[in-house]
Scaffold this motif. Structure first.
Motif, short mmCIF file in Angstrom:
data_model
loop_
_atom_site.label_atom_id
_atom_site.label_comp_id
_atom_site.label_asym_id
_atom_site.label_seq_id
_atom_site.Cartn_x
_atom_site.Cartn_y
_atom_site.Cartn_z
N ALA A 213 0.83 -1.21 0.00
CA ALA A 213 0.00 0.00 0.00
C ALA A 213 0.86 1.26 0.00
N GLY A 214 2.03 1.17 0.65
CA GLY A 214 2.93 2.33 0.71
C GLY A 214 3.46 2.76 -0.64
N LYS A 215 3.30 1.90 -1.65
CA LYS A 215 3.74 2.27 -3.00
C LYS A 215 2.73 3.16 -3.70
N ASN A 216 1.53 3.32 -3.12
CA ASN A 216 0.56 4.28 -3.64
C ASN A 216 0.97 5.68 -3.21
N LYS A 217 0.80 6.64 -4.09
CA LYS A 217 1.11 8.03 -3.77
C LYS A 217 -0.19 8.80 -3.61
N ILE A 218 -0.39 9.36 -2.42
CA ILE A 218 -1.64 10.09 -2.15
C ILE A 218 -1.44 11.56 -2.49
N ASN A 219 -1.85 11.94 -3.68
CA ASN A 219 -1.85 13.35 -4.08
C ASN A 219 -3.17 13.99 -3.68
N ARG A 220 -3.15 15.30 -3.49
CA ARG A 220 -4.42 16.01 -3.31
C ARG A 220 -5.17 15.93 -4.63
N HIS B 290 -7.91 8.55 -6.21
CA HIS B 290 -8.94 8.75 -7.23
C HIS B 290 -8.80 7.67 -8.29
N PRO B 291 -9.92 7.14 -8.81
CA PRO B 291 -9.81 6.05 -9.80
C PRO B 291 -9.12 6.45 -11.09
N PHE B 292 -9.10 7.77 -11.38
CA PHE B 292 -8.47 8.23 -12.61
C PHE B 292 -7.13 8.91 -12.34
N ALA B 293 -6.58 8.68 -11.15
CA ALA B 293 -5.24 9.17 -10.86
C ALA B 293 -4.25 8.51 -11.82
N ASP C 150 0.88 5.57 -12.38
CA ASP C 150 2.14 5.49 -11.64
C ASP C 150 2.01 5.95 -10.19
N GLN C 151 0.87 6.57 -9.85
CA GLN C 151 0.61 6.92 -8.45
C GLN C 151 -0.10 5.80 -7.70
N ALA C 152 -0.51 4.77 -8.42
CA ALA C 152 -1.28 3.66 -7.82
C ALA C 152 -0.53 2.35 -7.97
N GLN C 153 0.79 2.39 -7.84
CA GLN C 153 1.58 1.18 -8.03
C GLN C 153 1.26 0.12 -6.98
N GLY C 154 0.92 0.56 -5.76
CA GLY C 154 0.52 -0.40 -4.73
C GLY C 154 -0.76 -1.11 -5.11
N ILE D 96 -3.66 -5.77 -7.04
CA ILE D 96 -4.64 -6.30 -7.99
C ILE D 96 -4.00 -7.36 -8.88
N GLY D 97 -2.76 -7.13 -9.31
CA GLY D 97 -2.07 -8.11 -10.15
C GLY D 97 -1.85 -9.43 -9.45
N GLU D 98 -1.41 -9.37 -8.19
CA GLU D 98 -1.16 -10.60 -7.44
C GLU D 98 -2.47 -11.34 -7.14
N LEU D 99 -3.49 -10.59 -6.74
CA LEU D 99 -4.79 -11.20 -6.49
C LEU D 99 -5.34 -11.84 -7.76
N SER D 100 -5.18 -11.16 -8.89
CA SER D 100 -5.64 -11.71 -10.17
C SER D 100 -4.93 -13.02 -10.48
N ASP D 101 -3.63 -13.04 -10.27
CA ASP D 101 -2.88 -14.28 -10.53
C ASP D 101 -3.37 -15.42 -9.66
N TRP D 102 -3.62 -15.13 -8.39
CA TRP D 102 -4.13 -16.17 -7.49
C TRP D 102 -5.48 -16.70 -7.97
N LEU D 103 -6.38 -15.76 -8.33
CA LEU D 103 -7.73 -16.17 -8.74
C LEU D 103 -7.68 -16.94 -10.06
#
Length: 965
Positions: free
Chosen positions: A78-85, A537-540, A543-547, A552-559
Motif C-alpha cells: 500500500a505504501g507504493k501508492n502516492k496520495i496526491n491532493r 482517485h480512480p483516474f489518478a 504510476d501513483q497507484a503502483q501499490g 490487484i495483479g497478485e490477487l488476479s494471478d491467485w484467482l
C-alpha cells in the motif's frame, strides 16, 4: 505432545490464520466425520466430488501467512501508492468520513456482516438507514420515489436508459441521446449497454437533444466540466416528443441548486460517494436513483417501503421488486442482485449527522472556495471555459503539460482529459492552503494573490456563479431524523439503536444457501480504511497507484490459478455485473468470428434468477432446460435443446455444484455438448466455495465464470452490498474483457467498452480477498472447501430424520449446502415455510434461504466458519421446531394459535398485559434453554407484505407513527 517439543515450523503453523477462519477444530472435525460416516476429509471428498473433476495437483497461491505478517506485507505494498491532493472530480471527490460513522458503521461487524434484509423483522435497523437514504434522495432530487441504491453512477445511467425505453411513449424510436458534457465513464458504460440492446446512441450539445427522434435523453447537472445551466427547456422539449429525460446530478450541489425534479426531469441519478464515503480507487459507492411514482413498476433494483406488523406498528420491508429477478427471471427490470447498502447507509448517516444546516455549510464552503479561485484567476487574466459553476472550474491554458507537471510536483492531481484545459474540482476537504497552492501551479510563484483578500472581495461583490433562477429555494431534509442527531453522543446512540435491531454474523450463524455467509475476518477488513487505499482517485495517473496495481495483479494471478482460467477482469462490481460482463465477452467473441447470429442461452430451471435476467441484458433468448427428479440437469433434455437451436447456440449458463446443492456427475458432458454446437459455457461462480482447491471451472471445461468475492472470498455482504464479481476467462475470451475509456486497462480488450464506472470496479475492498488468500494459502483454501462440505453434510445428516433432504448426490452426499423439503409438513399441518423461517428468529437465527430454488423448501449453507457448537445449536432449533409442528399436526395446538403462526415474538408481546395465547410466554421467547444465553429480540412482529405493496410508502414516516398506542 507439549508445545516445548514442537519444532519452530510446527509452532508457527499452530498460529496460522487457517485455524481462526475454519470454525471446527480437529476434534470437532473427527466427531462430525464419524456422524456422517467418513474416515477423513479426503475420504469425504472421494465420496462426494466426482473423481473425473478432482484436481490432479494442488492450487498454487503460496503458503498461508500469519495475520501480522500478511498485514505488514500488504502495508508495504500500500505504501507504493502516492496520495496526491485530488482535484480531478468527474464524480469522485475526497471527503471527510465522520469518525463516529467510520468506527461504528464501516468498521463495525454489526453493520458490515449483515445480509440483505430478506427477513425484515430482524433487519429493521439497516432498513431504517436505507429508508433515510431514500429520503435524502427524494429531498435533494425533488422526485417522488427513490431506490435503495444502485452500483455506481454510470450503471445507474445505463439503468435509466432501459427504464426510459420501458416507459417512453415513443415506442418506435431506438435512439437514446447522451449530452456531450456527461462524464466520459458514464457514456462508456451507457454505450456498452446500448450496443447489446440494439439501441443507437446520439451525442451532442444538450440543447440538441430534441433535434433527434429519441426515446430518452441523459443530461449532466452540473456538467462534467462544471457548468451550471438551466436545462428545463431541453427537458420539456424532449418530453414534448414523448421522450424520457434522466439527469445525472451531483448530490452535494443539489443542496444549493434547484432540483432535477423542479426542472422537470423524469429520472435523477448519481453517486452518493461524496457524502462521507472514501474514493477508494473507484468504489464501492452507492448510486442514488429517483423517478416519478408512476414509474415505480419499472424502477431497477430495490425499494424500501413502510408497511405494518401484526400489532399495527409501522415496519419496514423491501417492496415491489424484492428478489424480482428470481420471480420474473428474463422479464426482470434489471439483473441487479447486489446493491451498495453499506455505503448507502454511510451516506444516509452522513446526512443525518450533518443535517440540512450542516450540509448547507459544507456545500457553501465548497462553492465559496470555487468563487475565490475563479476570482483570483480572472484577475490574472486566466480564461475559464464557463461563467457558472458549483465546485468545478475548467481552466483554459496554452501550457497544459507544464501546468499538470507543476501540479504533480506539488502533490496535486488536476483533470487532464480536456483539450486545451485542465479541470479543478473542489470538495469538503479543500482548505486555504490548497487554493494558494493552486494559484502557484496555475500562475507561477509570486502571483501576489491572497485567499483572505479574495474572500473579502467575493463577499463584497456577491456570488454570480450560480444563475439566480437555479438557486435552490425549496427546503431539504425536514424530517425529524435529519434534525436531532448532531452531537456525537446522540449520533453514536442512534447508530447503536439501529444496529441492535439487526441480526448479523456477530450474533449467530446465517445459513443462507447460495449466499455463503462466512467469516469476514478483522485482519481482512483493517486495510479497507487505510488512507493508502481510500484516498486514491480512480483516474489518478497509474504510476501513483503502483501499490494498487501490484495488489490487484497478485490477487488476479491467485484467482486465475484457483479457477483454472487464463485471464481475469476486476471491473464488474457485483456478481450480477460479472454475469453481464461474462456474457458480453461471449457475444463479442461470437461476433469476432462472424457468428453474431448466435442468440440462444440454455439455462437449467434450477438456475439463480440473475442468470436469465443477465442473459436478456445481452439480448439472448433464454431456453429453459429441465431438471430430473434428483435435481440434476436433465442431460437428454439439454442435448435435445442444444441440437434444436444448433448454430444459434451462444452459450449455456450452469451453476456448479448445482443450485440444488449437488455435484452433478455429468458436468463435463454438458460442457462437451455446448462446445460441440459451437457455444460457450458460462459456469456461475455462486457456489465456488465448494470448488476452491478441489476442482475448478477451467478444469471442469467451462469458458468463463464470475467470482462472488462477497461470498467465497470473504468480502462482507454489508446488509445487501457491496459486492465484487470479477470474471475469469479462457484465453480465447481474454481479448473481449471490458476496458475503460478514461484509464486503459492493459489486460483488457482493445475496443471493449466498460461495464462499471471505475476501471477496477470497487477496488478498495479487494484487499479483503487479498488478505484472505494470503493468510489461508493453498492448503488452507482447500481445507476451507472440505470443511464447508463437511459442515453441510453434518447438518443434512443431523436433520434427515426430522426433515426430508430433497436432493443428494453420489453416496447420499450433498455439496456445501442442502435443501430440506417442508412441503409434506405444510400439507399435513398447515405450517408454512414462512412460519418456520419466522420461528427461527425466536431461536436467535436468521432463516436459511426460503423457497429457492424450490418453493416450500429451506436451503441451508453453514459454511466452513461455523464451529460444531453453532451447528448443533441450529440443529437443536430445527428439531425443536419440528416438534412444535407435530403439536399442530396432532391438534394439541390450534392451527393459528401457536408459536409458529405468531412468530416472531417481540418484547411487546411478552410484556403484553393481555397475553391470551394458549402457549405460555416462555415457549414463545425461550423455546430452548440455549436461547437464554444470547437472546436476540426481533424489533417488530411479522410484517404484512401485501399491505405494504398496496399502500406503497417509500419515504420516512412521521416519528409519531412509531409510538405505540
Amino acid at each position: 505432545m507439549s508445545n516445548s517439543s514442537l519444532t519452530l515450523a510446527q509452532l508457527e503453523q499452530k498460529n496460522a490464520f487457517t485455524r481462526r477462519h475454519i470454525g471446527p477444530g480437529e476434534e470437532e472435525i473427527q466427531a462430525m466425520l464419524a456422524t456422517v460416516g467418513a474416515d477423513s476429509l479426503d475420504d469425504l471428498m472421494a465420496q462426494t466430488v466426482p473423481a473425473a473433476i478432482q484436481l490432479d495437483k494442488p492450487i498454487e497461491v503460496g503458503e498461508g501467512e500469519t495475520e501480522v505478517d500478511a498485514l505488514a506485507a500488504l502495508k508495504a505494498v500500500a505504501g507504493k501508492n502516492k496520495i496526491n491532493r485530488s482535484f480531478i472530480g468527474m464524480g469522485y471527490y475526497d471527503t471527510h468520513v465522520p469518525n463516529v460513522i467510520l468506527r461504528n458503521v464501516l468498521e463495525n461487524p454489526g453493520w458490515y456482516t449483515a445480509y440483505t434484509p430478506y427477513q425484515p423483522e430482524i433487519a429493521q435497523g439497516r432498513l431504517e438507514a436505507i429508508l433515510n437514504f431514500q429520503q435524502v434522495t427524494i429531498d435533494l432530487t425533488g422526485l417522488e420515489l427513490a431506490s435503495a441504491s444502485l452500483l455506481d453512477e454510470a450503471t445507474a445511467a445505463a439503468e435509466a436508459m432501459t427504464l426510459a425505453k420501458r416507459v417512453s411513449k415513443n415506442k418506435k424510436s431506438s435512439l437514446f441521446f447522451v449530452a456531450d458534457d456527461v462524464h466520459p465513464q458514464t457514456l462508456d458504460v451507457v454505450q456498452t449497454r446500448a450496443e447489446m440492446f440494439g439501441f443507437g446512441i446520439v451525442t451532442g450539445p444538450a440543447e440538441q437533444a430534441a433535434d433527434h427522434d429519441v426515446f430518452g435523453a441523459l443530461l449532466q447537472y452540473p456538467t462534467s466540466t462544471g457548468e451550471v445551466k438551466d436545462i428545463s427547456a431541453v427537458i420539456a422539449a424532449v418530453q414534448a416528443k414523448k421522450g424520457i429525460v434522466a439527469v445525472a446530478a451531483d448530490l452535494m450541489s443539489l443542496v444549493m441548486l434547484k432540483s432535477p425534479g423542479e426542472l422537470g426531469a423524469d429520472v435523477a441519478l448519481g453517486s452518493a460517494q461524496r457524502f462521507g464515503v472514501p474514493m477508494g480507487y473507484g468504489g464501492p459507492h452507492a448510486a442514488f436513483f429517483a423517478t416519478r411514482d408512476s414509474y415505480k413498476r419499472s424502477l431497477p433494483g430495490r425499494i424500501i417501503g413502510v408497511s405494518k406488523d401484526t400489532r399495527g406498528r409501522p415496519a419496514l420491508r423491501m417492496a415491489l421488486q424484492t428478489r424480482e429477478q428470481h420471480i420474473r427471471r428474463e422479464k426482470a427490470n434489471s439483473n441487479i442482485c447486489t446493491a451498495q447498502v453499506l455505503l448507502a447507509n454511510m451516506a444516509s448517516f452522513y446526512a443525518v449527522y450533518h443535517g440540512p444546516k450542516g450540509l448547507k455549510t459544507i456545500a457553501n464552503r465548497i462553492h465559496r472556495f470555487a468563487d475565490i479561485l475563479a476570482t483570483g484567476l480572472k484577475q490574472k487574466g486566466v480564461d475559464l471555459k464557463h461563467n457558472t459553476w458549483f465546485d468545478t472550474l475548467t481552466v483554459l491554458t496554452d501550457n497544459k503539460a507544464d501546468v499538470l507537471e507543476n501540479a504533480y510536483a506539488k502533490g496535486m492531481n488536476l483533470r487532464a482529459d480536456i483539450d486545451g484545459a485542465v479541470g479543478i474540482s473542489l470538495d469538503e476537504t479543500t482548505n486555504r492552503k490548497d487554493i494558494q497552492a493552486l494559484f502557484d501551479v496555475l500562475l507561477g510563484e509570486g502571483h501576489g494573490l491572497s485567499v483572505e483578500t479574495l474572500d473579502a472581495e467575493v463577499t463584497t461583490q456577491g456570488s454570480q456563479s450560480i444563475p439566480a433562477e437555479l438557486v435552490r429555494t425549496s427546503d431539504i431534509l425536514t424530517h425529524e431524523v435529519f434534525n436531532q442527531y448532531h452531537s456525537e453522543t446522540e449520533m453514536l446512540r442512534y447508530i447503536k439503536s439501529l444496529e441492535d435491531k439487526d441480526l448479523a454474523l456477530n450474533h449467530s450463524m446465517i445459513s443462507l444457501g447460495s449466499c455463503t455467509m462466512k467469516l469476514n475476518a478483522t485482519a481482512e477488513m483493517i486495510p479497507v480504511t487505510w488512507a493508502e487505499f481510500g484516498q486514491i482517485h480512480p483516474f489518478a495517473p497509474v504510476d501513483q497507484a503502483q501499490g494498487y496495481q501490484e495488489m490487484i495483479g497478485e490477487l488476479s494471478d491467485w484467482l486465475i490459478n484457483i479457477t483454472g482460467y487464463d485471464a481475469l477482469s476486476m471491473q464488474p462490481n457485483s456478481g450480477a455485473q460479472g454475469e453481464y460482463a461474462g456474457l458480453l465477452a461471449i457475444q463479442r467473441y461470437h461476433e469476432s468470428r462472424g457468428e453474431g447470429h448466435r442468440n440462444v442461452c440454455l439455462i437449467p430451471s434450477s438456475a439463480h434468477g440473475t442468470n436469465p435476467a443477465s442473459a436478456q441484458m445481452v439480448s439472448l433468448k433464454v431456453v429453459v432446460v429441465a431438471c430430473d427428479k434428483n435435481g440434476n440437469v436433465d442431460v437428454e433434455d439439454f442435448r435435445k435443446k442444444a441440437a434444436e437451436v444448433g448454430n444459434n447456440l451462444a452459450c449455456a449458463m450452469i451453476t456448479y455444484p448445482s443450485t440444488h446443492g449437488v455435484y452433478e456427475e455429468t458436468i463435463r458432458e454438458l460442457c462437451d455438448i455446448v462446445h460441440e454446437h459451437g457455444g460457450q459455457v458460462y459456469l456461475d461462480g455462486a457456489n465456488m466455495n465448494a470448488q476452491v482447491g478441489v476442482t475448478s471451472p477451467g478444469f471442469i471445461g467451462s469458458d468463463v465464470s464470475h467470482l462472488n468475492l462477497h461470498k467465497t472470498f470473504c468480502i462482507p455482504h454489508g446488509g445487501g452490498g457491496p459486492g465484487m464479481g470479477p470474471i475469469g476467462v479462457k484465453s480465447h475470451l481474454a481479448p473481449f474483457l471490458p476496458n475503460h475509456k478514461v484509464v486503459n486497462v492493459e489486460t483488457a480488450g482493445d475496443n471493449c467498452g466498460a461495464v462499471s464506472a471505475a476501471p477496477w470496479g470497487s477496488a478498495s475492498i479487494l484487499p479483503i480477498s487479498y488478505m484472505y488468500i494470503k493468510m489461508m494459502g493453498s492448503a488452507g483454501l482447500r481445507k476451507a472447501t472440505e470443511v464447508a462440505i463437511l459442515n453441510a453434510n453434518y447438518v443434512a445428516k443431523s436433520l434427515e430424520g426430522h426433515y426430508p433432504v430433497l436432493y443428494k448426490g453420489r453416496n447420499g452426499r450433498v455439496a456445501h449446502e442442502c435443501i430440506i423439503d417442508l412441503r409434506p409438513l405444510k400439507e399435513a399441518s398447515g405450517v408454512t415455510e414462512m412460519d418456520i423461517a419466522k420461528r427461527l428468529n425466536d431461536y436467535g437465527f436468521h432463516a436459511p434461504t426460503m423457497s429457492f430454488p424450490v418453493a416450500g423448501t429451506l436451503m441451508i449453507e453453514p459454511t466452513e466458519s461455523e464451529a460444531k457448537y453453532e451447528l448443533d445449536r441450529f440443529v437443536e432449533a430445527m428439531i425443536s421446531i419440528r416438534e412444535e409442528i407435530g403439536k399442530v399436526e396432532s391438534g394439541e395446538w390450534d392451527a393459528t394459535d401457536n408459536p409458529l403462526h405468531n412468530a416472531p415474538h417481540t418484547l411487546a408481546d411478552i410484556c403484553d398485559n393481555d397475553w391470551n395465547r394458549s402457549y405460555d410466554r416462555q415457549v414463545a421467547a425461550y423455546p430452548v434453554p440455549s436461547v437464554a444465553r444470547n437472546k436476540f429480540w426481533p424489533s417488530v412482529n411479522r410484517i404484512d407484505d401485501v399491505y405494504g405493496d398496496r399502500n406503497l410508502m417509500c419515504s420516512c414516516p412521521a416519528i409519531e407513527s412509531y409510538v405505540e398506542e
